[in-house]
Design an enzyme around this catalytic site. Structure first.
Site, PDB file in Angstrom:
ATOM      1  CG  HIS A  49      63.798 -18.147  46.671  1.00 58.54           C
ATOM      2  ND1 HIS A  49      63.865 -17.342  47.778  1.00 58.54           N
ATOM      3  CD2 HIS A  49      64.876 -17.851  45.923  1.00 58.54           C
ATOM      4  CE1 HIS A  49      64.951 -16.590  47.705  1.00 58.54           C
ATOM      5  NE2 HIS A  49      65.578 -16.877  46.577  1.00 58.54           N
ATOM      6  CB  CYS A  62      66.335 -24.214  30.651  1.00 60.99           C
ATOM      7  SG  CYS A  62      66.684 -23.142  29.254  1.00 60.99           S
TER       8      CYS A  62
END
Ligand code: NAD
Length: 438
Positions: free
Chosen positions: A259, A268
């Site tokens: 996307h 992270c």
């Protein structure tokens, strides 16, 4: 079985609450007294759907308890999880001081055989380092021969916003261990997942440690890849959503993480990709693909800001309505969020910011005391010169655009998550800009 979890943040708390739900007795330890005090009352200090109920239910059923005293968790437990933070150091490598602290404390209080498990994301070699540290501590107090222990790597793959579902129904459980006894104990602990046929990857500590970093780096690369394709789409008149769909239907590629948008953020991907690069450097290995993914991500943030300035010109004195602050929907986590970068750039350009986020505004207040926090998306759009969707919360997918248009001073609409149909929105009279669908 009784287990201890050291570090009651996102990962530690979700792990503790989910194991308690599986019927295991769990003691969660955190050095943050305020956090522990709140948790004892069932108050979760961050937003994660469903976690409050899970924590409260398991406290009530006496399977989940909280303490600041690590000795309580070590004494009672056969398995001790380490789930403390491993934030980035200045050079990008993982800071291991919390891990070291905990390893020393565990050694201090050990009273019998223990399985010590790293859930934190740690560089390859950390399992061995923990083993060395604990052994030398035990040696120093003369109890190395009396006390045995194993160190296991059991990295966590949960996503914030879907953490409970991810823990309860993971794609896989990775267990890195050098001892059959430790593997057997881990399998017993994860029995409920074993019974629903979750794949288990049983491997060495080093491979398990690297699986976590390699997985995150691969996903981050996918995001950067589609973002670069989106930038090309903008120039050649292609539609990145259709390109991604056409690519993703190929099962070798898969549709997830394709996307296009303002770049990856969160606690992270940015941290783990950099830490992996540092680790590789230490071993004189060049990870050029990951290096490129990281720099493409940094560039993507600038490209988004430039998209805005290119069409709006001088931003000084203009007001922008920013919808969405968290790095992704369903969390209040702002760490490395694209919104934070964008707001900083807008403030430097002397633009004014009005913003709305369903849950992350409280966290953003301390970062940005001088922007306006609004009660809903319409309030944010009021008297603004542009609407900018930065995070694709579901409630932003079906806005009353006529109402929004009536509130904006100018009809600029930047949809950085590609959630609206360009044709429809342009027909309504918006000057609409998205990512890779121009
Ligand atoms: P966090 O900052 O939310 O929580 C860490 C907790 O550890 C804090 O509450 C802190 O007070 C506590 N702590 C630090 N030192 C301690 C000590 N000596 N004794 C007791 N408590 C101590 O971090 P997090 O997001 O839960 O991440 C933890 C680890 O898991 C990191 O290595 C991270 O990379 C990894 N991870 C995070 C996610 C995620 O989505 N957040 C997903 C997978 C893996």
């Amino acid at each position: 079985m009784h287990i201890g979890i050291i570090g009651a943040g996102y990962v530690g708390l979700v792990t503790g609450a989910c194991f308690a739900e599986f019927g295991i007795f769990v003691t969660c330890v955190d050095k943050d007294e305020k956090k522990v005090k709140a948790l004892k009352k069932g108050k979760v200090p961050f937003y994660e759907p469903g976690l409050d109920e899970l924590v409260q239910r398991n406290i009530k059923q006496r399977r989940l308890k909280f303490t600041t005293n690590i000795a309580d968790a070590v004494n009672d437990s056969l398995v001790i999880f380490i789930a403390v933070g491993t934030p980035p150091r200045g050079d990008g490598s993982a800071e291991l001081k919390h891990i070291d602290e905990v390893a020393n404390e565990i050694a201090k209080h050990m009273d019998g055989y223990k399985v010590i498990v790293t859930k934190s994301t740690v560089p390859v070699g950390t399992g061995k380092r923990i083993k060395r540290m604990i052994s030398s501590r035990l040696k120093a107090k003369g109890s190395l021969s009396a006390l045995s222990f194993d160190v296991v790597s059991n990295p966590e793959f949960l996503r914030e916003g879907a953490a409970i579902e991810d823990f309860m129904r993971p794609n896989r459980v990775v267990v890195g261990a050098d001892s059959q006894q430790a593997v057997a104990i881990m399998k017993d602990l994860y029995k409920p997942l074993y019974l629903i046929e979750t794949p288990f990857v049983i491997t060495s500590v080093e491979s398990a440690e690297l699986i976590k970093y390699a997985s995150n780096a691969f996903l981050a690369t996918k995001v950067s890849f589609i973002n670069e394709i989106a930038n090309l789409c903008d120039e050649v008149g292609a539609d990145v959503n259709i390109v991604a769909k056409g690519m993703g239907l190929d099962q070798r590629i898969g549709s997830k993480f394709l996307h296009a948008g303002p770049g990856f953020g969160g606690s992270c991907f940015p941290k783990d990709t950099r830490a992996l690069l540092r680790l590789a450097e230490k071993h004189s290995i060049e990870l050029s693909v990951i290096r490129a993914a990281v720099s493409a991500n940094e560039r993507q943030r600038h490209i988004m800001f430039e998209k805005i300035t290119r069409v709006m010109g001088e931003l000084k004195g203009k007001t922008l309505a920013i919808l969405g602050l968290s790095f992704k929907p369903n969390t209040d986590d702002l760490r490395d969020a694209p919104s934070v970068f964008l707001i900083e750039r807008l403030r430097r350009a002397k633009a004014r910011v009005r913003t709305y986020d369903p849950v992350a505004m409280e966290n953003a207040r301390s970062l940005f005391p001088d922007i306006v926090f609004c009660k809903d998306p319409y309030d944010a759009a009021k008297d603004s010169d542009a609407l900018v969707i930065v995070t694709e919360w579901n409630q932003f997918r079906n806005l009353d655009l006529e109402k929004i248009k009536g509130m904006l001073r100018q009809p600029f609409f930047f949809d950085l998550r590609n959630i609206y149909d360009p044709e429809k929105v342009k027909k309504m009279g918006f000057k609409y800009f998205c990512v890779g669908r121009t």
